[in-house]
Motif scaffolding. Structure first.
Motif, PDB file in Angstrom:
ATOM      1  N   ALA A   1       0.837  -1.203   0.000  1.00 26.70           N
ATOM      2  CA  ALA A   1       0.000   0.000   0.000  1.00 26.70           C
ATOM      3  C   ALA A   1       0.872   1.254   0.000  1.00 26.70           C
ATOM      4  O   ALA A   1       0.583   2.224  -0.700  1.00 26.70           O
ATOM      5  CB  ALA A   1      -0.941  -0.001   1.204  1.00 26.70           C
ATOM      6  N   MET A   2       1.958   1.215   0.775  1.00 22.67           N
ATOM      7  CA  MET A   2       2.883   2.345   0.811  1.00 22.67           C
ATOM      8  C   MET A   2       3.496   2.579  -0.566  1.00 22.67           C
ATOM      9  O   MET A   2       3.517   3.701  -1.065  1.00 22.67           O
ATOM     10  CB  MET A   2       3.997   2.089   1.835  1.00 22.67           C
ATOM     11  CG  MET A   2       5.085   3.158   1.845  1.00 22.67           C
ATOM     12  SD  MET A   2       6.600   2.647   2.693  1.00 22.67           S
ATOM     13  CE  MET A   2       7.290   1.477   1.519  1.00 22.67           C
ATOM     14  N   ALA A   3       3.979   1.512  -1.180  1.00 18.36           N
ATOM     15  CA  ALA A   3       4.617   1.642  -2.492  1.00 18.36           C
ATOM     16  C   ALA A   3       3.617   2.134  -3.542  1.00 18.36           C
ATOM     17  O   ALA A   3       3.954   2.986  -4.371  1.00 18.36           O
ATOM     18  CB  ALA A   3       5.227   0.305  -2.916  1.00 18.36           C
ATOM     19  N   ALA A   4       2.389   1.624  -3.481  1.00 20.44           N
ATOM     20  CA  ALA A   4       1.369   2.053  -4.441  1.00 20.44           C
ATOM     21  C   ALA A   4       1.057   3.543  -4.307  1.00 20.44           C
ATOM     22  O   ALA A   4       0.706   4.201  -5.281  1.00 20.44           O
ATOM     23  CB  ALA A   4       0.096   1.231  -4.254  1.00 20.44           C
ATOM     24  N   ALA A   5       1.211   4.067  -3.089  1.00 18.69           N
ATOM     25  CA  ALA A   5       0.962   5.494  -2.849  1.00 18.69           C
ATOM     26  C   ALA A   5       2.201   6.348  -3.119  1.00 18.69           C
ATOM     27  O   ALA A   5       2.167   7.561  -2.938  1.00 18.69           O
ATOM     28  CB  ALA A   5       0.490   5.698  -1.411  1.00 18.69           C
ATOM     29  N   GLY A   6       3.295   5.708  -3.526  1.00 22.50           N
ATOM     30  CA  GLY A   6       4.517   6.448  -3.842  1.00 22.50           C
ATOM     31  C   GLY A   6       5.515   6.524  -2.706  1.00 22.50           C
ATOM     32  O   GLY A   6       6.573   7.119  -2.861  1.00 22.50           O
ATOM     33  N   GLY A   7       5.212   5.933  -1.562  1.00 17.31           N
ATOM     34  CA  GLY A   7       6.134   5.939  -0.426  1.00 17.31           C
ATOM     35  C   GLY A   7       7.302   5.006  -0.654  1.00 17.31           C
ATOM     36  O   GLY A   7       7.168   3.976  -1.321  1.00 17.31           O
TER      37      GLY A   7
END
Length: 139
Positions: free
Chosen positions: A65-71
């Motif tokens: 979820a973090m990676a999908a949000a650009g984190g």
């Protein structure tokens, strides 16, 4: 260091994710929530599969979820599980966390009553291998 307000937000997000876990085989529902260094909050739950090794851990869901949000950088992660024992990240999830966190990142382990133990990633995964070990990799 994580302040009490941030800790409460992590705990609530992890508990909400835990309530959504799909664990029909083990009955062991786990939730995880993390803060990025920029302050983003992302959560995930474990999702089991009849073909057992195909399931995913709560930490993996939160990281996705973090990676999908650009984190890209984890500052702290909290994992909440059932029972009396510590529900620490599995070995594979420790490595997943390492991909996005420094050794001093906070790893909190909780039960229904709240945080049971605090670790740093270095305590859970000493002398780790990470992106910085590869030519051109991030640190």
């Amino acid at each position: 260091m994580i302040d009490e307000t941030s800790l409460a937000a992590l705990f609530e997000a992890a508990r909400a994710a835990q309530a959504s876990a799909y664990a029909p085989y083990s009955g062991f529902a786990v939730g995880a929530a993390l803060f990025t260094v920029e302050g983003g909050l992302h959560a995930g739950c474990n999702v089991e599969n009849a073909a057992y090794p195909s399931g995913t851990c709560a930490e993996a869901g939160a990281i996705a979820a973090m990676a999908a949000a650009g984190g890209r950088r984890i500052a702290a992660i909290l994992v909440v599980g059932p029972g009396e024992g510590l529900c620490t990240p599995c070995g594979a999830c420790r490595q997943r966390i390492r991909e996005f966190a420094a050794g001093d990142a906070v790893v909190l382990v909780a039960g229904a009553e709240g945080v049971r133990r605090r670790f740093t990633l270095d305590e859970l995964l000493p002398a780790s291998f990470g992106p910085g070990n590869l030519a051109g990799g991030a640190t």
